[in-house]
Enzyme design. Structure first.
Site, PDB file in Angstrom:
ATOM      1  N   ASP A 195       0.863  -1.190   0.000  1.00  0.00           N
ATOM      2  CA  ASP A 195       0.000   0.000   0.000  1.00  0.00           C
ATOM      3  C   ASP A 195       0.905   1.247   0.000  1.00  0.00           C
ATOM      4  O   ASP A 195       1.853   1.339   0.794  1.00  0.00           O
ATOM      5  CB  ASP A 195      -0.885  -0.012   1.249  1.00  0.00           C
ATOM      6  CG  ASP A 195      -1.934   1.087   1.211  1.00  0.00           C
ATOM      7  OD1 ASP A 195      -3.113   0.768   0.961  1.00  0.00           O
ATOM      8  OD2 ASP A 195      -1.557   2.270   1.412  1.00  0.00           O
ATOM      9  N   ASN A 236      -2.712  13.231  -4.194  1.00  0.00           N
ATOM     10  CA  ASN A 236      -3.970  13.707  -4.794  1.00  0.00           C
ATOM     11  C   ASN A 236      -4.284  15.124  -4.328  1.00  0.00           C
ATOM     12  O   ASN A 236      -4.665  15.986  -5.138  1.00  0.00           O
ATOM     13  CB  ASN A 236      -5.122  12.787  -4.384  1.00  0.00           C
ATOM     14  CG  ASN A 236      -5.240  11.583  -5.298  1.00  0.00           C
ATOM     15  OD1 ASN A 236      -4.767  11.600  -6.424  1.00  0.00           O
ATOM     16  ND2 ASN A 236      -5.866  10.536  -4.799  1.00  0.00           N
ATOM     17  N   ASP A 251      -3.307   9.757 -10.726  1.00  0.00           N
ATOM     18  CA  ASP A 251      -3.433   8.590 -11.636  1.00  0.00           C
ATOM     19  C   ASP A 251      -2.099   8.289 -12.320  1.00  0.00           C
ATOM     20  O   ASP A 251      -1.687   7.125 -12.424  1.00  0.00           O
ATOM     21  CB  ASP A 251      -4.477   8.883 -12.722  1.00  0.00           C
ATOM     22  CG  ASP A 251      -5.892   8.628 -12.221  1.00  0.00           C
ATOM     23  OD1 ASP A 251      -6.035   8.220 -11.056  1.00  0.00           O
ATOM     24  OD2 ASP A 251      -6.842   8.850 -12.993  1.00  0.00           O
ATOM     25  N   GLU A 302      -4.852   2.388  -4.029  1.00  0.00           N
ATOM     26  CA  GLU A 302      -3.382   2.499  -4.091  1.00  0.00           C
ATOM     27  C   GLU A 302      -2.775   1.275  -3.418  1.00  0.00           C
ATOM     28  O   GLU A 302      -1.744   1.350  -2.767  1.00  0.00           O
ATOM     29  CB  GLU A 302      -2.859   3.797  -3.434  1.00  0.00           C
ATOM     30  CG  GLU A 302      -3.829   4.519  -2.522  1.00  0.00           C
ATOM     31  CD  GLU A 302      -4.065   3.791  -1.185  1.00  0.00           C
ATOM     32  OE1 GLU A 302      -4.998   2.954  -1.178  1.00  0.00           O
ATOM     33  OE2 GLU A 302      -3.362   4.061  -0.199  1.00  0.00           O
ATOM     34  N   HIS A 339      -6.214  14.716  -8.888  1.00  0.00           N
ATOM     35  CA  HIS A 339      -6.481  13.285  -9.123  1.00  0.00           C
ATOM     36  C   HIS A 339      -5.798  12.768 -10.394  1.00  0.00           C
ATOM     37  O   HIS A 339      -5.301  11.631 -10.431  1.00  0.00           O
ATOM     38  CB  HIS A 339      -7.997  13.079  -9.190  1.00  0.00           C
ATOM     39  CG  HIS A 339      -8.423  11.687  -8.843  1.00  0.00           C
ATOM     40  ND1 HIS A 339      -8.575  10.718  -9.790  1.00  0.00           N
ATOM     41  CD2 HIS A 339      -8.706  11.112  -7.650  1.00  0.00           C
ATOM     42  CE1 HIS A 339      -8.946   9.593  -9.205  1.00  0.00           C
ATOM     43  NE2 HIS A 339      -9.036   9.808  -7.892  1.00  0.00           N
TER      44      HIS A 339
HETATM   45  N1  LIG Z   1      -5.542   9.418  -8.331  1.00  0.00           N
HETATM   46  C1  LIG Z   1      -6.069   8.333  -7.814  1.00  0.00           C
HETATM   47  N2  LIG Z   1      -6.208   8.261  -6.471  1.00  0.00           N
HETATM   48  C2  LIG Z   1      -6.742   7.156  -5.925  1.00  0.00           C
HETATM   49  C3  LIG Z   1      -7.176   6.088  -6.732  1.00  0.00           C
HETATM   50  N3  LIG Z   1      -7.661   5.127  -5.913  1.00  0.00           N
HETATM   51  C4  LIG Z   1      -7.530   5.590  -4.651  1.00  0.00           C
HETATM   52  N4  LIG Z   1      -6.970   6.803  -4.658  1.00  0.00           N
HETATM   53  C5  LIG Z   1      -6.674   7.685  -3.536  1.00  0.00           C
HETATM   54  O1  LIG Z   1      -5.780   7.077  -2.624  1.00  0.00           O
HETATM   55  C6  LIG Z   1      -5.963   7.750  -1.391  1.00  0.00           C
HETATM   56  C7  LIG Z   1      -5.959   6.753  -0.267  1.00  0.00           C
HETATM   57  O2  LIG Z   1      -6.036   7.474   0.918  1.00  0.00           O
HETATM   58  P1  LIG Z   1      -5.990   6.810   2.332  1.00  0.00           P
HETATM   59  O3  LIG Z   1      -6.790   5.541   2.325  1.00  0.00           O
HETATM   60  O4  LIG Z   1      -6.376   7.868   3.327  1.00  0.00           O
HETATM   61  O5  LIG Z   1      -4.516   6.365   2.526  1.00  0.00           O
HETATM   62  P2  LIG Z   1      -3.153   7.139   2.329  1.00  0.00           P
HETATM   63  O6  LIG Z   1      -3.329   8.602   2.154  1.00  0.00           O
HETATM   64  O7  LIG Z   1      -2.460   6.433   1.232  1.00  0.00           O
HETATM   65  O8  LIG Z   1      -2.473   6.870   3.688  1.00  0.00           O
HETATM   66  P3  LIG Z   1      -2.001   5.512   4.318  1.00  0.00           P
HETATM   67  O9  LIG Z   1      -2.435   4.401   3.433  1.00  0.00           O
HETATM   68  O10 LIG Z   1      -2.625   5.424   5.667  1.00  0.00           O
HETATM   69  O11 LIG Z   1      -0.522   5.590   4.391  1.00  0.00           O
HETATM   70  C8  LIG Z   1      -7.251   8.549  -1.475  1.00  0.00           C
HETATM   71  O12 LIG Z   1      -6.965   9.904  -1.622  1.00  0.00           O
HETATM   72  C9  LIG Z   1      -7.896   8.002  -2.746  1.00  0.00           C
HETATM   73  O13 LIG Z   1      -8.657   8.993  -3.417  1.00  0.00           O
HETATM   74  C10 LIG Z   1      -7.055   6.220  -8.145  1.00  0.00           C
HETATM   75  O14 LIG Z   1      -7.411   5.342  -8.935  1.00  0.00           O
HETATM   76  N5  LIG Z   1      -6.504   7.355  -8.629  1.00  0.00           N
END
Ligand SMILES: Nc1nc2c(ncn2[C@@H]2O[C@H](COP(=O)(O)OP(=O)(O)OP(=O)(O)O)[C@@H](O)[C@H]2O)c(=O)[nH]1
Length: 274
Positions: A135, A143, A152, A178, A148
């Site tokens: 992860d 983002n 991506d 992610e 966004h």
């Molecule tokens: N650009 C983009 N962002 C994504 C996608 N899928 C998930 N995300 C973003 O990934 C982020 C995940 O955030 P969190 O679950 O808070 O986790 P994090 O910020 O990575 O923090 P930790 O995992 O706790 O280290 C969110 O902002 C989602 O919008 C995608 O397909 N594209």
């Protein structure tokens, strides 16, 4: 032919001559000549008919040949169209299969394909295989800072980097936002931890250029090894990798944590009981 014409001219001259009219052979010669003329006429008519017939046959043959060639061209065209159609069908089936089994953003296998592969690996119970759930740490910040779309692009580059770390028979799937899941066939847990660490360090040391700024990202990894004695299905090993990942996040991120074995749990309980 020339002799026949000459002879005919002589006979006509004889028959036209007034002096020969009283000759006893005149009548016989005249009848013979008339009969000859009739037969010649008949032969000419027959050969005319035969010529016409041959010409008609030739023409008919030509028409039939032309038709058969046209038919052959049509059949070849139909065969070409049918080949193209079949090729299109095959491509369509391939595309459908790819879009049903791959993530459109990163091109990596998706959850569904990974589950299929995991099931297959589980069915070959004689093999040792391990899983790693990865992860990206604090991806939300990317983002939030760049939007966004840039997020991506970064995810796509992360996916490419992860893929570059695999052997040809390993699988790396996009498991969710992610989060990525790696399947390492023939890799027991201790070796899988080493590989996961190598990948984690590679990620931490590889800068990504984002809008002209060099940024490094880190990942947290949870690793689990297949346990033929306890794993009922793929959900069990995934759950253990997920727990390990959760532990890695809680422990401060940018680290690899392996699942806890049953022996570890027992040792813990004994420690608590003491
Ligand atoms: N650009 C983009 N962002 C994504 C996608 N899928 C998930 N995300 C973003 O990934 C982020 C995940 O955030 P969190 O679950 O808070 O986790 P994090 O910020 O990575 O923090 P930790 O995992 O706790 O280290 C969110 O902002 C989602 O919008 C995608 O397909 N594209």
């Amino acid at each position: 032919m020339r002799n026949a014409a000459k002879l005919e001219a002589q006979i006509r001259a004889l028959l036209d001559s007034e002096q020969r009219r009283d000759d006893p052979l005149y009548l016989a010669l005249e009848q013979l000549y008339r009969r000859y003329c009739d037969q010649r006429e008949q032969i000419e008519r027959l050969s005319w008919i035969s010529d016409r017939y041959q010409a008609a046959m030739l023409q008919e043959n030509r028409v039939l040949n032309a038709r058969s060639e046209q038919q052959q061209r049509r059949l070849q065209k139909i065969a070409r169209i049918s080949d193209r159609y079949q090729e299109m069908q095959r491509e369509l089936t391939r595309d459908l299969r790819t879009s049903a089994t791959h993530d459109p953003l990163t091109g990596l296998p998706n959850r569904r394909l990974m589950l299929e592969q995991l099931q297959a690996a589980g069915q070959r119970r004689d093999t040792d295989f391990s899983l790693a759930l990865l992860d990206v740490d604090h991806f939300k910040q990317i983002n939030d800072a760049y939007g966004h779309d840039i997020g991506d692009q970064v995810l796509t580059r992360i996916a490419a980097l992860l893929r570059s770390q695999l052997r040809s028979h390993d699988v790396c799937a996009r498991w969710g936002g992610e989060e990525f899941l790696m399947l390492w066939p023939d890799l027991e847990l201790s070796r899988a931890i080493e590989v996961a660490e190598r990948i984690r360090l590679t990620m931490a040391r590889t800068p990504f250029e984002i809008q002209g700024v060099q940024r490094t990202l880190t990942i947290s990894i949870g690793v689990a090894g297949y346990r033929p004695d306890v794993d009922q299905d793929s959900a069990d090993i995934i759950k253990r990798a997920d727990f390990a990942l959760y532990a890695a996040k809680r422990a401060g991120r940018n680290r690899t944590i392996a699942e806890r074995s049953a022996d570890d749990d027992l040792a813990d309980r004994e420690r608590t009981e003491i």
